[in-house]
Design an enzyme around this catalytic site. Structure first.
Site, mmCIF file in Angstrom:
data_model
loop_
_atom_site.group_PDB
_atom_site.id
_atom_site.type_symbol
_atom_site.label_atom_id
_atom_site.label_comp_id
_atom_site.label_asym_id
_atom_site.label_seq_id
_atom_site.Cartn_x
_atom_site.Cartn_y
_atom_site.Cartn_z
ATOM 1 C CG ASP A 1 -2.063 1.170 1.158
ATOM 2 O OD1 ASP A 1 -2.324 1.606 0.176
ATOM 3 O OD2 ASP A 1 -1.979 1.804 2.215
ATOM 4 C CB SER A 2 0.132 4.886 -0.336
ATOM 5 O OG SER A 2 -0.743 5.121 0.402
ATOM 6 C CB CYS B 1 -2.933 -0.160 -2.502
ATOM 7 S SG CYS B 1 -3.202 1.672 -3.252
ATOM 8 C CD GLU C 1 0.136 7.065 6.118
ATOM 9 O OE1 GLU C 1 1.045 6.977 6.869
ATOM 10 O OE2 GLU C 1 -0.307 5.903 5.535
ATOM 11 C CB CYS D 1 -9.187 4.387 0.683
ATOM 12 S SG CYS D 1 -7.578 4.659 1.293
ATOM 13 C CG HIS E 1 -4.934 4.739 4.017
ATOM 14 N ND1 HIS E 1 -4.241 4.283 3.311
ATOM 15 C CD2 HIS E 1 -3.898 5.420 5.219
ATOM 16 C CE1 HIS E 1 -3.020 4.621 3.351
ATOM 17 N NE2 HIS E 1 -2.654 5.273 4.335
HETATM 18 N N1 DGL Z 1 -4.735 2.860 0.866
HETATM 19 C C1 DGL Z 1 -4.830 3.304 -0.508
HETATM 20 C C2 DGL Z 1 -5.993 2.926 -1.194
HETATM 21 O O1 DGL Z 1 -6.548 2.105 -0.707
HETATM 22 C C3 DGL Z 1 -4.005 4.420 -0.898
HETATM 23 C C4 DGL Z 1 -4.388 5.961 -0.388
HETATM 24 C C5 DGL Z 1 -3.493 6.856 -0.783
HETATM 25 O O2 DGL Z 1 -2.401 6.900 -0.736
HETATM 26 O O3 DGL Z 1 -4.186 7.817 -1.137
HETATM 27 O O4 DGL Z 1 -6.339 3.603 -2.230
#
Ligand code: DGL
Length: 290
Positions: A12-13, A75, A152, A184, A186
């Protein structure tokens, strides 16, 4: 070549993919895992498709160098913008998180709201995935660019976070949604806040759980399940490992050892500067159900 005792790569990011890692670790406690968070380049949600594809290629190259037997794009943004592009170019299975969640959402409702990054929402990947399965599903995708920075920066419990989450949820509730997808990885970290705002009649879908089921199924089909080695878990990030480790603690319930990885150079820092892998502790205490 990869064998069944090789790790499953998950990326993931940033810390979002930990929701998926946690679900996979619970579902598949015998598997070794290799996690990468591209913290130097987050948020992915405001990147172009060309950038995402490039980042994903670099991560997949690194993961295959580290003998990943399968990779999970934990992600949504990468799954929406890069999965089709890269899948055929690697000889290991690559799984995304959108299809497993879409398959479930069409069973829970016909009016589905999706909270996602701007990139995922504009791609309409969730809408397409669900309408391909059940054409009369109505889908509203809303981009929530403030969420990833909040998570984050560890601002989940800040007073202003609730107001921000409410603003996005209200946009979806206006359409009388019966299902909400965390589009997402996150965003499930915000579930405690969402729970205070969303009517209990709206079904919540966290792709992490269904992605873990998809991984289990794929391993079974390919006879790739680990039956030999002791499972380990390794974490790598592209920036500030200590910061990631500290943040990750609240979802893993332990502070992981995190390596800094230089992807562009496609190399791991010299072995003597690296901590050893962290053993995977799968007790309920370490992996609480979110
Ligand atoms: N967690 C990621 C997603 O599901 C990336 C979120 C991001 O870095 O913008 O899209």
């Amino acid at each position: 070549m990869t064998g069944s005792d090789c790790p499953i790569g998950i990326f993931d990011s940033g810390v979002g993919g930990l929701t998926v890692l946690r679900a996979i670790a619970q579902r598949l406690p015998h598997e070794s895992l290799l996690y990468f968070g591209d913290t130097a380049r987050l948020p992915y949600g405001k990147r172009s498709q060309a950038e995402i594809i490039q980042f994903v290629r670099e991560i997949l190259d690194w993961m295959t160098q580290h003998r990943a037997k399968m990779v999970v794009m934990a992600c949504n943004t990468s799954s929406a913008l890069a999965l089709d592009e890269v899948r055929a170019k690697y000889d290991i299975p690559i799984l995304g998180v959108i299809l497993p969640a879409a398959r479930v959402a069409v069973t829970t409702g016909r009016r589905v709201g999706v909270m996602a990054t701007m990139a995922t929402a504009s791609s309409r990947a969730y809408t397409r995935a669900m309408q391909e399965i059940v054409p009369d599903t109505q889908v509203w995708e809303v981009g929530c660019p403030e969420f990833v920075p909040l998570i984050e920066q560890n601002q989940i419990n800040a007073p202003e976070t609730r107001a921000i989450v409410k603003r996005y949820l209200d946009q979806l509730l206006e359409f009388q949604i019966d299902t909400l997808i965390y589009g997402c990885t996150h965003y499930p970290h915000l579930k405690p806040v969402v729970d205070t705002l969303l009517p209990s009649s709206v079904c919540q879908v966290d792709p992490a759980f269904y992605a873990a089921e998809a991984v289990a199924k794929e391993l079974r089909l390919l006879s790739l399940g680990n039956t030999t080695a002791d499972p380990t878990i390794r974490f790598g990030v592209s920036d500030r490992p200590q910061r990631f480790a500290k943040l990750a603690r609240q979802w893993l319930s332990y502070t992981p050892t995190v390596e800094q990885i230089d992807l562009q150079a496609s190399q791991v820092l010299p072995a003597d500067s690296l901590p050893s892998s962290t053993s995977l502790d799968l007790s309920a205490e370490h992996f609480p159900v979110g």
